[in-house]
Design an enzyme around this catalytic site. Sequence first.
Site, PDB file in Angstrom:
ATOM      1  N   ASP A 251      -9.269   3.353  -2.691  1.00 20.10           N
ATOM      2  CA  ASP A 251     -10.301   3.837  -1.767  1.00 20.10           C
ATOM      3  C   ASP A 251     -11.513   4.393  -2.514  1.00 20.10           C
ATOM      4  O   ASP A 251     -11.828   5.593  -2.433  1.00 20.10           O
ATOM      5  CB  ASP A 251      -9.716   4.908  -0.845  1.00 20.10           C
ATOM      6  CG  ASP A 251      -8.569   4.378  -0.007  1.00 20.10           C
ATOM      7  OD1 ASP A 251      -8.390   3.148   0.048  1.00 20.10           O
ATOM      8  OD2 ASP A 251      -7.844   5.197   0.575  1.00 20.10           O
TER       9      ASP A 251
ATOM     10  N   ASP B 177       0.847  -1.186   0.000  1.00 21.45           N
ATOM     11  CA  ASP B 177       0.000   0.000   0.000  1.00 21.45           C
ATOM     12  C   ASP B 177       0.886   1.240   0.000  1.00 21.45           C
ATOM     13  O   ASP B 177       2.097   1.165   0.264  1.00 21.45           O
ATOM     14  CB  ASP B 177      -0.899  -0.025   1.242  1.00 21.45           C
ATOM     15  CG  ASP B 177      -2.089   0.914   1.147  1.00 21.45           C
ATOM     16  OD1 ASP B 177      -2.338   1.441   0.044  1.00 21.45           O
ATOM     17  OD2 ASP B 177      -2.771   1.129   2.164  1.00 21.45           O
TER      18      ASP B 177
ATOM     19  N   GLU C   6       2.786   4.797  -4.205  1.00 18.34           N
ATOM     20  CA  GLU C   6       2.810   5.668  -5.385  1.00 18.34           C
ATOM     21  C   GLU C   6       4.167   6.370  -5.581  1.00 18.34           C
ATOM     22  O   GLU C   6       4.500   6.596  -6.756  1.00 18.34           O
ATOM     23  CB  GLU C   6       1.684   6.708  -5.290  1.00 18.34           C
ATOM     24  CG  GLU C   6       0.283   6.145  -5.422  1.00 18.34           C
ATOM     25  CD  GLU C   6      -0.166   5.370  -4.194  1.00 18.34           C
ATOM     26  OE1 GLU C   6      -0.957   4.438  -4.345  1.00 18.34           O
ATOM     27  OE2 GLU C   6       0.290   5.707  -3.089  1.00 18.34           O
TER      28      GLU C   6
END
Length: 774
Positions: free
Chosen positions: A499, A420, A423
């Site tokens: 999300d 997670d 990026e």
Amino acid sequence: MNKLALLFHGLRLAGLSNSLKALAYTKLKDRLDAKFLPPPTPSQPRAIGRLVSAASVPGGARFKFESSTLTARFLTPDFLFLGWDGAEMLPSYAVEKEEWTIINPLLGNRDGSWLLQSNALKLSVSPDGLLLFYDSKDQLIRREEPPLKLGSGWLHKATLPPEACVYGLGERAAKLNLRPGHYRLWNKDPGGGYGRGADPLYITMPLYLCLQEGTCFLAFYDNTCDGTVTLDGSAEMRFEGGPLRYYLAFGAPAETLKRYTELTGRAPLPPRWALGYQHSRWGFNSEEEMRRVFRGFRDNHLRLSALYMDIDYLDGYRVFTPDLERYPALHEFAATLEKTDTHLVGMTDPGVKLDPEWDIYMSGLAENAFCRDPEGNLLTGVVWPGWTVYPDFTDPYVREWWGSLYPRLLKHGISGLWHDMNEPAAFTASGDGSLPLCTRHNMDGEGGDHRRAHNVYGLLMDRAACEAWRKLKPDKRPFILSRSGWAGLQRYAWCWTGDIETSWQAVRQTVATVLGLGLSGLPYSGPDTGGFTKHPSTELYIRWFQLDSFLPVFRTHCAFYLPKREPWEFGSQALEILRAQLEMRHKLMPYWYTLAWKASRTGEPPVRPLFWDDPWNRDLWEVDDAFMCGDCFLVAPVMEKGALVRRVVPPTGEWFDYWSDEIYPGGAAVSLDAPLDRLPLLVKAGSIVPVSEMGMLILHVFHPGKSGKCSGILYSDEGDGYGPWRVDRFSLSETGVQGYELAWTSEGDYPLPYSEAKIVTHGFDGLEIKLKKL
């Protein structure tokens, strides 16, 4: 989500302390970029000038212009590489296949334009740099304007005919057909629960598939820099830096994706358990709670393949470091799960807590593993642990160091990895929530800054984990679920759509997003079932659950502040419906596993647009509320509150209602009954669907109708590892007025993993089918 709502959402998620740190980090980030990055200065666009000469090179030709050069090489007769200003295929983080059989296209001049021609494709290069691509029938497929050099970047345009539809670009919260639209090429955590129109998202890719009258092509620009794509009368690619090099594949959609994944690699066959239902929540917070959830699935007779541990399972959010006070017997719990073929998946973020008393942080310092600013100072950001440092995954030695940390998780019995915030994300008060653009990166020895490294950061984190897994557990297939990535991600990891908001519109968006990811070469994706940010109504959760049971990643997940989301929490009626959907997914596992095997060989995604097998049918080009699951199933999920009927127009051919066996013709609207306990499904005539029940193989054979064709395939192995395998093929033929014969051929050494085989017919009106093993 408006700015005020986003602010409160951020405070709720990150907490007051980290929110205050984010303010300080934002100032630091802006100060560093202002100091080390020169302000952009207007520069005159550089045109390529007139064509001066052309000469053959192995596989193609090099065209010299007054201010640039173009190299064009045929990798196959229908697959081209093109590079401007001396750009070559390598080095590249996307490319896996470096060696191609050299073919020798013909180079000649006609009426002042140079022609480079294979037996499938012709490239015309005009004196002013206009590029025209024709197929073997001299039909124009693509028209490119001469590129413009804009400072260190590029502007490149290709004309789009009025009817053309464009798909891909990675993960997008848009319609399936992205035209018209404007999109950014910069991986980003959108913050909060995103909905349609949010751009960019976690996985952006400079790749698109264009479907137009009678033809199709795929374009992939191998450039990791920030950029934009504008789709209107043309496909305009604008990059802030990096090379102008790109690949063009021509043919039907399946063929173009096959070429692209031949270049960038195909998703390896996953462990079979990963195709089952996975359950997650941010906020389980203890082993005791996870044991309670597991018991609930067992006591309610619910199928479960994986349980996830979000970042709250770590000690102070320190990566690779479970909190053994709250999870005192993690290995024993994992062993208990595995007895029921349920697997434990643990989260890992890239951010490493800045803690001089922690051995991982000190080890990373000693190995010079963390990113630094241009003056060599350690670069710090803010994520869940507070002040954090970031490994430089563009450095091969750092990837190896990071990989050496995974035994700290694997020793606890963890079977899968969840990446997670890669990026990479950082908490900021404003601007881009990532690292300063001036951050230095190794770039595998080339050197560079975050402007080049940002989009491949998640990809290379996944690469580090995948390579480590293969060394540490050579008899087990890796399973990695990643939030971010870039071209080639399919070699290392699956992805999920992040999300996403909780709404009926998000259900529809899920279909378009997952289809777009599949057309971008990423075959395994899916959403947080029910949405991440709010609690769904019972009806919404059931409908979303039904949809997701036909997506590759079938996983529930939500934020910590929401009510529990286990199936039994929605009441007894919902429990029965959800249990039946889980049973259906489980029974179809032979079908899903075969789709995964096909994806590993061809690059075809398990979930496809309706136009996949009928690409020249323009009525299907913009359908994004229904999809194909493999060759057999047309899935038409319910996407509106209170709807009890689902209207869909299937492709040409004949289609069976899965629930009633009623037959419908393709090309005409069909209204399917959709009570709350039913997912509207059609099955293509001529399908043979393998199903597993009570240890038996059941072949559901659907009458071929007018096509006269009926066949199927089944792949089997141990479900993990790299041992023996088998492929069974089935083909139906008429034996006269008395019935049909189903021929069965096999290859491979793995024994058939079923006690017996049985045929269930659909549409044969009582005619007998005899199974003949050849």
